[in-house]
Design an enzyme around this catalytic site. Structure first.
Site, short mmCIF file in Angstrom:
data_model
loop_
_atom_site.label_atom_id
_atom_site.label_comp_id
_atom_site.label_asym_id
_atom_site.label_seq_id
_atom_site.Cartn_x
_atom_site.Cartn_y
_atom_site.Cartn_z
N CYS A 1 -10.79 6.56 3.53
CA CYS A 1 -10.08 6.12 4.74
C CYS A 1 -8.67 5.61 4.41
O CYS A 1 -8.52 4.60 3.73
CB CYS A 1 -10.92 5.02 5.40
N CYS B 1 -7.90 2.08 5.66
CA CYS B 1 -8.66 1.11 4.85
C CYS B 1 -7.91 0.81 3.56
O CYS B 1 -7.80 -0.35 3.13
CB CYS B 1 -10.05 1.65 4.50
#
Length: 140
Positions: free
Chosen positions: A65, A68
């Site tokens: 991600c 993230c």
């Protein structure tokens, strides 16, 4: 107050103060002021949440991600600002799919704040360091 050691996950009783110069775990003797986020797994998640008298923030993330990865340094910087005030934890949703499903994680990163073992706030999307600090200040 009960505080979970970020190193060995032992529960420690610590006197509640405004600031701390030193606080070590009674089991492993390492500093409780070490603010590196703790990696939670299905096997230890409930124990950490239930045994922490301070708020616990959980970052649900995944290695693939992009947002993230962008937020991870902000999460670690914020952790340094709240020793023994907030326990910073992370859950890798790729490895811990049961936890992701249990909490209905639909997008990542998702941050959930637990206080007294109950979810009190949830936010999805990457936050910058200032936004994260302001969010946490509401729950201390």
């Amino acid at each position: 107050m009960r505080v979970v050691c970020p190193h060995c996950l032992a529960v420690n009783n610590v006197p509640q103060k405004d600031s701390y110069k030193k606080a070590n775990c009674g089991k492993c003797k390492q500093s409780l002021l070490d603010t590196k986020p703790v990696e939670l797994k299905d096997s230890n998640f409930d124990e950490v949440i239930v045994n922490s008298d301070i708020p616990v923030i959980v970052d649900f993330w995944a290695p693939w991600c992009g947002p993230c990865k962008m937020m991870a340094p902000n999460f670690e910087k914020a952790a340094n600002k709240f020793p023994l005030k907030v326990l910073f934890t992370k859950v890798n949703t790729e490895e811990e799919q049961n936890l992701g499903a249990r909490f209905g994680i639909r997008s990542i990163p998702t941050l959930i704040i637990f206080k007294n073992a109950k979810e009190v706030h949830r936010v999805s999307g990457a936050l910058d360091e200032n936004s994260l600090n302001q969010l946490l200040s509401q729950f201390i």
